[in-house]
Design a protein around this motif. Sequence first.
Motif, PDB file in Angstrom:
ATOM      1  N   VAL A 308       0.849  -1.193   0.000  1.00 18.45           N
ATOM      2  CA  VAL A 308       0.000   0.000   0.000  1.00 18.45           C
ATOM      3  C   VAL A 308       0.885   1.244   0.000  1.00 18.45           C
ATOM      4  O   VAL A 308       0.682   2.171  -0.796  1.00 18.45           O
ATOM      5  CB  VAL A 308      -0.948   0.001   1.220  1.00 18.45           C
ATOM      6  N   THR A 309       1.882   1.269   0.897  1.00 17.19           N
ATOM      7  CA  THR A 309       2.809   2.405   0.950  1.00 17.19           C
ATOM      8  C   THR A 309       3.540   2.571  -0.376  1.00 17.19           C
ATOM      9  O   THR A 309       3.623   3.684  -0.922  1.00 17.19           O
ATOM     10  CB  THR A 309       3.833   2.199   2.087  1.00 17.19           C
ATOM     11  N   LEU A 310       4.075   1.472  -0.902  1.00 19.77           N
ATOM     12  CA  LEU A 310       4.824   1.531  -2.161  1.00 19.77           C
ATOM     13  C   LEU A 310       3.931   1.958  -3.314  1.00 19.77           C
ATOM     14  O   LEU A 310       4.321   2.800  -4.137  1.00 19.77           O
ATOM     15  CB  LEU A 310       5.436   0.155  -2.449  1.00 19.77           C
ATOM     16  N   GLY A 311       2.723   1.385  -3.369  1.00 23.50           N
ATOM     17  CA  GLY A 311       1.813   1.711  -4.458  1.00 23.50           C
ATOM     18  C   GLY A 311       1.394   3.168  -4.454  1.00 23.50           C
ATOM     19  O   GLY A 311       1.389   3.825  -5.502  1.00 23.50           O
ATOM     20  N   VAL A 312       1.058   3.714  -3.278  1.00 25.41           N
ATOM     21  CA  VAL A 312       0.647   5.114  -3.181  1.00 25.41           C
ATOM     22  C   VAL A 312       1.809   6.040  -3.527  1.00 25.41           C
ATOM     23  O   VAL A 312       1.656   6.989  -4.302  1.00 25.41           O
ATOM     24  CB  VAL A 312       0.118   5.432  -1.764  1.00 25.41           C
ATOM     25  N   ASP A 377      -2.564   3.727   8.053  1.00 28.48           N
ATOM     26  CA  ASP A 377      -1.259   4.312   8.360  1.00 28.48           C
ATOM     27  C   ASP A 377      -0.279   4.102   7.212  1.00 28.48           C
ATOM     28  O   ASP A 377       0.520   4.989   6.891  1.00 28.48           O
ATOM     29  CB  ASP A 377      -0.694   3.703   9.649  1.00 28.48           C
ATOM     30  N   ALA A 378      -0.336   2.913   6.605  1.00 32.11           N
ATOM     31  CA  ALA A 378       0.546   2.629   5.467  1.00 32.11           C
ATOM     32  C   ALA A 378       0.234   3.560   4.295  1.00 32.11           C
ATOM     33  O   ALA A 378       1.141   4.049   3.611  1.00 32.11           O
ATOM     34  CB  ALA A 378       0.391   1.169   5.037  1.00 32.11           C
ATOM     35  N   ALA A 379      -1.065   3.819   4.067  1.00 25.26           N
ATOM     36  CA  ALA A 379      -1.463   4.721   2.985  1.00 25.26           C
ATOM     37  C   ALA A 379      -1.006   6.145   3.258  1.00 25.26           C
ATOM     38  O   ALA A 379      -0.489   6.832   2.367  1.00 25.26           O
ATOM     39  CB  ALA A 379      -2.976   4.675   2.799  1.00 25.26           C
TER      40      ALA A 379
END
Length: 411
Positions: A308-312, A377-379
Amino acid sequence: MNDQLPGKELSKPQRLVEQALTTLQHFLHVEAISGIVLLAAAAVALLWANSPFAHSYHDIWNLPIPLRLGELGFVRPLHFWINDALMTVFFLVVGMEIRRETHEGALSKLDQAILPVLAAFGGVIVPALIYLGFNSVTGRSNGWAIPTATDIAFAVGVLALLGKSIPGNVRVFLLALAIIDDVIAVLIIALFYTSGLDFNGFIVAALGVLMALGLQRIGLGSAYAYIVPAFIVWAGFLMAGVHPTLAGVVLGLITPVRSNRPEIVPPVIRVETALHPWVAYGIMPIFALANAGVSFAGVELAGGAQFVTLGVALALCAGKPIGVIGATWLAVRTGWCRLAPDVSWGGVCLIGLLAGIGFTMSIFIAMLAFTDDKLLDAAKLGVLFGSLIAVTLGLGWGAEYAQRQRRESGD
């Protein structure tokens, strides 16, 4: 003769043009400074949430705040009143910006609006595809819209830091692109992030809209008179299951663009000008303070959250520029559109990079997309990292582009 004689009053078209230019200059000035304030608020939130006083950061936003009307009571945490009530004023200003721009601004004519519209759609589709490339599984896929919006305040603020060497039409292109992004984001929220609709709520909201239109029809100009209809629209959307902040957009879109009296500034300009500083210097920084506080100690980038973090982050700092620049190039290459005077491909690249700065709307959508705190939080972390990279790339390329513009102009 149509020439204006010295000492004569300006004609009505000239007055409208002057009002539009003044409003645009005021808008850009406020946005430029507020971008710095917004950044400071986000930094404070991050420091606070990762300090020894982190517990107080979360406690204050969960503080219950009651709203009482007689015997009726409505209790919600402070976080709700910021995100669902205070942000309605932000969306009201967004709605009025859209209304004004479609009437006399960058979106008023098809040949002016089509290029930033196509660029904006490219900047929505490509980031969404990049995000889904990492997060196609159920649960994580719901965040596909997080990297699709551009933060106007941050983007214009960074552009202002580059100085006056940036051509005016580049600024207008970026502003139009960001406004269209807001339109698309509002539609996405309405269509994809609402569920369990209660049509009785829509009836209540429609009643509020009719009340506002009735007050306009009888020529009532006091903003205080519209507080009750606005509250009814907001409450109706809340009852309906639609995010209540969209009430601001609806009310902004029905704000009159013409005044009943020629010497009076049109309501859409008057109200927007009055509210804009409060939104830019108050509401948006408060929103950032309440929502940007991601605790790095509490973030668990495992079990798919890391994607999610990487994708955003990648969707913002890479997908946005690719989508905006690619769609613009395709539209010009096929002959559908032309670049405005003084807008070079270097300027288009700068616009694409700055479009990757997502903050207010991206975090807002993240909170609608995820109920799982780990994913949320990851987003948020992805939004912060992606936006930071976009700011760095934008400033780096922008400095080179501005220097090139100064050399070409001989300054």
